[in-house]
Design a protein around this motif. Structure first.
Motif, PDB file in Angstrom:
ATOM      1  N   ALA A   7      -6.701  23.336   6.961  1.00 27.76           N
ATOM      2  CA  ALA A   7      -8.077  24.030   6.693  1.00 27.76           C
ATOM      3  C   ALA A   7      -8.672  24.274   7.895  1.00 27.76           C
ATOM      4  CB  ALA A   7      -8.671  23.500   5.428  1.00 27.76           C
ATOM      5  N   ALA A   8      -8.971  23.292   8.709  1.00 28.83           N
ATOM      6  CA  ALA A   8      -9.871  23.364   9.660  1.00 28.83           C
ATOM      7  C   ALA A   8      -9.283  24.125  11.041  1.00 28.83           C
ATOM      8  CB  ALA A   8     -10.230  21.879  10.044  1.00 28.83           C
ATOM      9  N   PRO A  65      -3.351  17.151  13.544  1.00 29.30           N
ATOM     10  CA  PRO A  65      -3.608  15.810  13.068  1.00 29.30           C
ATOM     11  C   PRO A  65      -3.559  14.997  14.234  1.00 29.30           C
ATOM     12  CG  PRO A  65      -2.193  17.036  11.665  1.00 29.30           C
ATOM     13  CD  PRO A  65      -2.201  17.890  12.718  1.00 29.30           C
ATOM     14  N   ASN A  66      -4.419  13.976  14.621  1.00 22.71           N
ATOM     15  CA  ASN A  66      -4.238  12.880  15.534  1.00 22.71           C
ATOM     16  C   ASN A  66      -4.182  11.678  15.003  1.00 22.71           C
ATOM     17  OD1 ASN A  66      -4.568  11.278  17.643  1.00 22.71           O
ATOM     18  ND2 ASN A  66      -6.627  11.820  17.978  1.00 22.71           N
ATOM     19  N   LEU A  67      -2.794  11.033  14.878  1.00 27.24           N
ATOM     20  CA  LEU A  67      -2.603   9.871  14.242  1.00 27.24           C
ATOM     21  C   LEU A  67      -2.804   8.733  15.000  1.00 27.24           C
ATOM     22  CD1 LEU A  67       0.338  11.325  12.172  1.00 27.24           C
ATOM     23  CD2 LEU A  67      -2.066  11.111  11.390  1.00 27.24           C
ATOM     24  N   ALA A 110       0.132  12.115   5.572  1.00 21.90           N
ATOM     25  CA  ALA A 110       0.144  12.995   4.485  1.00 21.90           C
ATOM     26  C   ALA A 110      -1.439  13.384   4.006  1.00 21.90           C
ATOM     27  CB  ALA A 110       0.764  12.487   3.244  1.00 21.90           C
ATOM     28  N   ALA A 111      -1.965  12.254   3.879  1.00 25.50           N
ATOM     29  CA  ALA A 111      -3.580  12.337   3.444  1.00 25.50           C
ATOM     30  C   ALA A 111      -4.336  13.453   4.268  1.00 25.50           C
ATOM     31  CB  ALA A 111      -4.148  10.938   3.355  1.00 25.50           C
ATOM     32  N   VAL A 112      -4.048  13.628   5.632  1.00 28.16           N
ATOM     33  CA  VAL A 112      -4.914  14.244   6.458  1.00 28.16           C
ATOM     34  C   VAL A 112      -4.384  15.820   6.668  1.00 28.16           C
ATOM     35  CG1 VAL A 112      -5.977  12.468   7.580  1.00 28.16           C
ATOM     36  CG2 VAL A 112      -4.108  13.741   8.697  1.00 28.16           C
ATOM     37  N   GLU A 162      -3.822  18.443   4.616  1.00 26.60           N
ATOM     38  CA  GLU A 162      -4.175  19.655   4.348  1.00 26.60           C
ATOM     39  C   GLU A 162      -5.873  19.951   4.948  1.00 26.60           C
ATOM     40  OE1 GLU A 162      -4.863  19.946  -0.014  1.00 26.60           O
ATOM     41  OE2 GLU A 162      -6.239  21.645   0.181  1.00 26.60           O
ATOM     42  N   SER A 163      -6.513  18.971   5.195  1.00 20.81           N
ATOM     43  CA  SER A 163      -7.815  19.131   5.613  1.00 20.81           C
ATOM     44  C   SER A 163      -7.861  19.743   7.230  1.00 20.81           C
ATOM     45  CB  SER A 163      -8.741  17.992   5.817  1.00 20.81           C
ATOM     46  OG  SER A 163      -8.381  16.832   6.542  1.00 20.81           O
ATOM     47  N   GLU A 166      -1.795   5.166  14.122  1.00 22.91           N
ATOM     48  CA  GLU A 166      -2.190   4.294  13.051  1.00 22.91           C
ATOM     49  C   GLU A 166      -0.927   4.145  12.060  1.00 22.91           C
ATOM     50  OE1 GLU A 166      -4.614   3.038  11.602  1.00 22.91           O
ATOM     51  OE2 GLU A 166      -6.222   3.537  12.855  1.00 22.91           O
ATOM     52  N   PHE A 214      -0.420   4.132   0.841  1.00 21.53           N
ATOM     53  CA  PHE A 214      -1.482   5.180   1.399  1.00 21.53           C
ATOM     54  C   PHE A 214      -0.867   5.789   2.604  1.00 21.53           C
ATOM     55  CE2 PHE A 214      -4.383   6.242   4.629  1.00 21.53           C
ATOM     56  CZ  PHE A 214      -5.134   7.272   4.204  1.00 21.53           C
ATOM     57  N   SER A 231       0.857  -1.259  -0.030  1.00 23.26           N
ATOM     58  CA  SER A 231      -0.151  -0.081   0.030  1.00 23.26           C
ATOM     59  C   SER A 231       0.940   1.167   0.050  1.00 23.26           C
ATOM     60  CB  SER A 231      -1.048   0.026   1.237  1.00 23.26           C
ATOM     61  OG  SER A 231      -1.574   1.457   1.106  1.00 23.26           O
ATOM     62  N   LEU A 258      -1.537   7.939   5.685  1.00 27.94           N
ATOM     63  CA  LEU A 258      -2.551   8.812   6.465  1.00 27.94           C
ATOM     64  C   LEU A 258      -2.071   9.995   6.667  1.00 27.94           C
ATOM     65  CD1 LEU A 258      -5.117   8.523   7.662  1.00 27.94           C
ATOM     66  CD2 LEU A 258      -4.252   7.907   9.883  1.00 27.94           C
TER      67      LEU A 258
END
Lengths: 183, 604
Positions: free
Chosen positions: B594-595, B599-601, B586-588, B590-591, B604, B582, B580, B584
């Motif tokens: 914005a908010a 990030p609370n990983l 990196a994926a979260v 930007e959002s 994971e 994927f 994989s 996580l």
């Protein structure tokens, strides 16, 4: 011999695939003879209480919660089956992937859209309890290994049924045209 | 068609680039408000105004009795048309494999530094625009760019700096030093050799009955030189026998296969022979009109070729009552930048003023072609060969080459070798013969027939280049040992097909992207054996595409899996069947930004 254990979940989907699963009519009685359900909206078991044989996934991953659940399924299920287009390709939710960044999506949804009212403080939801939104919607197979895919939006009840029976019995899957056509 | 190479994705700026009404009406009147001449009209407006704005689109639609979207869909298909921003000088730099091999990266960097914008953009003063373009038929003299229809070859950073200074000074494109196309004929054979007078072949042809003429061509066993190898006489026979109000001859000079440039050389060196071949074809099938469909990249040849046509008319080799036997004349139709228009039915659509999308077949063009009339579409080289065949006889032609591949083939040879250029060779030579002839050492691979062809390994260098073994339209690209074959060649070719797909068939439009994604995953070191299996499996789906482009769009990957499997295997992760990519975190990112949250990983 104990019955095979099945878990199901709906990630970034519309629950339509689960509705299709229920659309097997009276065969639902055969189903509960055939298998035992564990974590699933069907029996409302929220967390895995035992290792499962088959995990059925509807929907792709649009937030960190989806990723967490999907990884749990991979951990606890011997075989993962994705049902429906959202899990397989991202589907309808993935329409956001190409046209706007996630920042633009959030701003449109919570700040700029004409229907936004009473957000005077201009807040994009940021509570730590909320799942974090991913930059794009991911199909399940980009996050964990998926063993089988059943296409369709939603896949026909007969397709889900035939696949499940084939998995449980080990017989070859019955795939007549009527079951895999999409109109 | 994917438009990111064109100027279209940029917002139109102001009013300074509209074509004024009086010149637009002059253009429309020149083409009798004929909607089938939409390509010519768009080209003329683009040339006059530097772009084709909405206002002009509306006017054109009104005059041609088309809907606005009819005009827009043609306009948006071809990458040399711009619907918005205009630059006084539009620089189109070739980004094909051989251009990259010959140092394109440095050239692109110099352009960007000197102009002050990146590729895909226009300088703020609107003077210079920088754009990428697919192979422009100059592989033997790369890096090369087209600037306002003039071709600048063998570019060096120094040359680029000078060119940019002159463009900034507003110098006319014809006065800028460095525009030069070489012909590089390295080996001349029976077709290129000038041993007969212009018109001799045609004179002999009209002494025969058309049926006898076709029989003579059949005896020669001549096959189409564009790549598909369809017997020329059979095409003519079908076309002649098909019922229609009119018949047409079309000469396919679209030559878009990266690595091919022999048609450019024939049209520069022996244009009379090509036109004479078209006239012979016209006599054979009963056509009075011929169309030379020339790719827009060769626009610089226009006045030269028009002069040749005029001269032939004055010698009565074209026009009315040729040798007292028949009427035949030729017009030149330019394309607008689209590889798929080399496919004959797409070429016809384009010549009719439409998007260059291949038609469903049957009916084949010989039955329903240009304007739904019987049409024979032949390659430049095929028509040239016809002139010699008629002049010297089928028996002579058959004595050249092999039994299944008679005659000669013009090869466009480029890449890692000492002597790139055009070689006319009798069919039946091997890959090794080529390598020896062009001075190629330490060769890793040879791409036969361009990206849509076959990438062969050294163990296959004794194979014969001919219809019966390695078939080719004539493009040979030599790839040296120091190249990263998968990254430098296969990925570039795959991007080329994604760019040039007309988008009509889903597998061609979408699976090509899936192929690229898998290849890139492998190149990142995250591939597994299953990725290779999947790509091989998808070939079946690619065969459901409508045209040759779609059928062969995966060939760069498929033929290298077949012939260079070890290069793929070396990059695969062993002992696992799933990786994989994927991430996580990196994926979260930007959002969360914005908010306004951390990030609370959570492990994971």
């Amino acid at each position: 011999m104990s019955k095979p254990v099945v878990a199901t979940t709906s990630l970034a989907g519309c629950f339509g695939c689960h509705m299709s699963l229920l659309d097997i009519d009276e065969r639902i009685l055969d189903l509960i003879e055939l298998v035992e359900f564990n974590k699933s909206p069907i029996d409302d078991i929220k967390t895995f209480t035992k290792e499962c044989d088959i995990g059925i996934i509807e929907g792709g991953c649009c937030n960190s919660e989806n990723v967490h659940v999907l990884k749990e399924f991979r951990k606890h299920c011997k075989t993962l089956v994705v049902i429906g287009e959202c899990g397989r390709t991202g589907g309808l939710p993935a329409m956001r992937n190409n046209n706007a960044s996630i920042t633009e999506c959030l701003e449109e949804a919570y700040l700029n859209c004409v229907s936004v009212q009473a957000n005077d403080e201009k807040i994009i939801p940021n509570d730590d309890e909320l799942p974090m939104i991913l930059d794009r919607v991911y199909p399940c197979n980009e996050v964990v290994k998926i063993d089988y895919f059943l296409p369709g939006c939603a896949p026909r009840a007969d397709l889900i049924w035939n696949a499940l029976v084939a998995l449980v019995t080990g017989d070859e899957m019955n795939l007549p045209y009527e079951v895999v056509k999409y109109d | 068609m994917d438009n990111h190479k064109s100027q279209k994705s940029f917002v139109a700026d102001g009013n300074h680039c509209s074509c004024d009404c009086s010149s637009l009406h002059t253009i429309l009147a020149k083409y009798d408000n004929d909607s089938s001449r939409l390509m010519d009209i768009l080209i003329a407006v683009q040339e006059k105004a530097g772009c084709i704005q909405e206002k002009a689109v509306k006017e054109i639609a009104k005059a041609l009795n088309l809907s606005k979207v009819d005009v827009e869909q043609t306009l948006s298909f071809y990458h040399f048309f711009s619907d918005g921003a205009k630059a006084d000088y539009a620089v189109y730099l070739n980004d094909s494999v051989v251009a990259e091999m010959m140092g394109r990266e440095d050239i692109a960097k110099t352009f960007e530094e000197e102009v002050g914008v990146t590729f895909g953009k226009i300088s703020e003063d609107g003077k210079i625009g920088l754009f990428n373009t697919s192979c422009i038929g100059m592989n033997d003299q790369e890096p090369a760019a087209i600037i306002n229809q003039r071709v600048f070859t063998k570019l060096t950073p120094e040359k680029v700096r000078k060119i940019v200074i002159e463009m900034k000074n507003g110098k006319s494109i014809d006065d800028i030093v460095g525009s030069n196309v070489e012909n590089n004929i390295k080996k001349q054979g029976p077709i290129l050799t000038k041993d007969i007078e212009v018109g001799e072949g045609l004179k002999k042809a009209v002494e025969m009955k058309p049926e006898t003429l076709i029989e003579e061509v059949r005896q020669s066993n001549l096959r189409g030189r564009g790549g598909a190898g369809f017997p020329t006489a059979m095409k003519w026979k079908f076309c002649r026998e098909a019922a229609g109000d009119k018949h047409f001859v079309m000469c396919n000079a679209d030559e878009g296969e990266p690595g091919t440039f022999k048609d450019r050389v024939i049209l520069t060196e022996r244009p009379e022979m090509v036109f004479e071949g078209m006239a012979i074809a016209g006599y054979a099938i009963g056509a009075e009109e011929g169309i030379l469909y020339l790719r827009y990249e060769y626009k610089y040849m226009q006045s030269f070729l028009e002069n040749v046509l005029q001269e032939m008319r004055s010698k009565k080799l074209l026009g009315e009552n040729i040798f007292g036997k028949f009427n035949f004349d030729i017009r030149i139709q330019f394309g607008g930048g689209a590889y798929v228009c080399g496919e004959e039915s797409a070429l016809i659509e384009s010549a009719e003023g439409k998007r260059g999308e291949p038609r469903d077949r049957p009916p084949f063009p010989v039955v329903k072609g240009y304007m739904q009339q019987p049409t024979s579409v032949n390659n430049v080289e095929t028509l040239s060969a016809v002139v010699k065949i008629i002049n010297k006889g089928a028996k002579w032609y058959r004595s050249l080459g092999t039994i299944d591949s008679t005659g000669t083939k013009l090869m466009s040879i480029s890449g890692d070798c000492e002597k790139p250029g055009v070689y006319e060779m009798e069919w039946g030579f091997t890959v090794n013969d080529i390598l020896q002839m062009v001075g190629a050492k330490d060769v890793q691979a040879v791409q036969i027939g361009g990206p849509s062809g076959n990438c062969v390994n050294p163990a296959q260098f004794n194979r014969k280049v001919a219809y019966e073994d390695l078939s080719t339209g004539g493009a040979i690209i030599i790839i040296g040992k120091e190249r990263d074959l998968l990254k430098d060649v296969v990925l570039n070719f795959t991007n080329f097909f994604i760019e040039e797909s007309c988008g009509s068939c889903v597998p061609c439009r979408a699976m090509t992207v899936q192929y690229r994604n898998r290849l890139e995953k492998i190149l990142r070191g995250n591939g597994v054996a299953k990725d290779i299996e999947a790509m091989l499996e998808w070939e079946k789906v690619m065969k459901t595409n409508r045209c040759g482009l779609g059928h062969s769009a995966a060939n760069p990957i498929l033929t290298t899996i077949q012939n260079f499997r070890e290069l793929y295997d070396a990059k695969l992760q062993k002992d696992t069947d799933y990786v994989s990519e994927f991430n996580l975190e990196a994926a979260v990112q930007e959002s969360c930004k914005a908010a306004g949250r951390q990030p609370n990983l959570g492990g994971e």
